[in-house]
Design an enzyme around this catalytic site. Structure first.
Site, PDB file in Angstrom:
ATOM      1  N   GLU A  86       0.832  -1.205   0.000  1.00 40.77           N
ATOM      2  CA  GLU A  86       0.000   0.000   0.000  1.00 40.77           C
ATOM      3  C   GLU A  86       0.868   1.257   0.000  1.00 40.77           C
ATOM      4  OE1 GLU A  86      -4.146  -1.071   2.113  1.00 40.77           O
ATOM      5  OE2 GLU A  86      -2.394  -1.474   3.354  1.00 40.77           O
ATOM      6  N   GLU A  98      -4.132  -9.769   3.211  1.00 36.15           N
ATOM      7  CA  GLU A  98      -4.806  -9.536   4.489  1.00 36.15           C
ATOM      8  C   GLU A  98      -5.954 -10.502   4.768  1.00 36.15           C
ATOM      9  OE1 GLU A  98      -2.836  -5.548   3.700  1.00 36.15           O
ATOM     10  OE2 GLU A  98      -3.686  -7.187   2.520  1.00 36.15           O
TER      11      GLU A  98
END
Length: 252
Positions: free
Chosen positions: A113, A133
């Site tokens: 990210e 995730e």
């Protein structure tokens, strides 16, 4: 946690929190301090982010996630912390300078990210990139679902996020996740060459072009009109006129 070195119009930022550049509160505070100093600097055209370790960045410190999972207020604390990630990465994305991420090792979760908030990414063929995730029952909530979709489209974002797939640098290049890849043993040379070439361009042109690329993704902005305004500002800039004169004279 960070080392910086300026080389001409390039600022090289080396992530240096051993062993995997995990992000915690102190990391975020230091990162914000770096951004505070960069936002108004006209002598820096490009920020080159790299790692001083085998891993580019592992994202949120897993020990912190484990601690939050045991707390009664863990959900509220997690939302607050991820919100701070979002704020830091949004500031990085909004810098007037071009930002290049050199991904020599794993960039997973929040580490990817971070890279997605950069303008440009070059990865080692052997690097590992992904947003896994879902393996922990979470989502890539620090901008990952949004930026990956904007960058690569819904299909690629769904492939990587919904399957938890981790890809190497060559596959990341094919998917559009990075713009260049190279063997790990030449990555530093390739990244430095890219950074030097970009930093040698007009800083004013880079700032305007970066802003206009962002306008293209914002339905509330008239990018065509903003192009004309940018053209006017640049053509009135003595630096632009000097570059044009050198070009016409057979120089660079």
């Amino acid at each position: 946690m960070f080392r910086t070195e300026q080389a001409g119009a390039r600022l090289i930022l080396t992530l240096d929190r051993a062993p995997v550049n995990a992000i915690n509160d102190a990391w975020l505070a230091g990162f914000h301090d770096l951004l505070d100093g960069l936002e108004a600097r006209s002598d820096v055209a490009l920020l080159h982010i790299r790692s001083g370790h085998k891993v580019f960045c592992a994202g949120m410190d897993i020990a912190h996630i484990a601690d939050l999972s045991q707390r009664a207020d863990g959900a509220d604390a997690m939302v607050r912390d991820v919100g701070e990630f979002q704020r830091a990465f949004a500031r990085l994305e909004a810098l007037p300078q071009v930002v290049l991420a050199e991904i020599g090792g794993a960039a997973l979760g929040g580490g990817l990210e971070l890279a997605l908030a950069c303008d440009l990414r070059v990865a080692a063929n052997e690097a590992k990139l992904g947003l896994p995730e879902a393996n922990l029952g979470l989502i890539p909530g620090a901008g990952g679902t949004q930026r990956l979709t904007w960058l690569c489209g819904k299909g690629v974002a769904a492939r990587l996020i919904l399957s938890g797939e981790v890809v190497n640098g060559q596959t990341a290049l094919a998917l559009g996740l990075v713009q260049w890849s190279a063997p790990r043993d030449t990555l530093g040379e390739v990244a430095t060459g890219l950074a030097e070439r970009i930093a040698g361009l007009s800083a004013g042109s880079l700032r305007e072009a970066k802003r206009l690329i962002a306008a293209a993704a914002d339905g509330a902005r008239d990018g065509f009109a903003e192009e004309l305004e940018a053209d006017r500002r640049l053509f009135d800039d003595p630096g632009t006129r000097a570059r044009i004169a050198r070009f016409l004279a057979g120089g660079r």
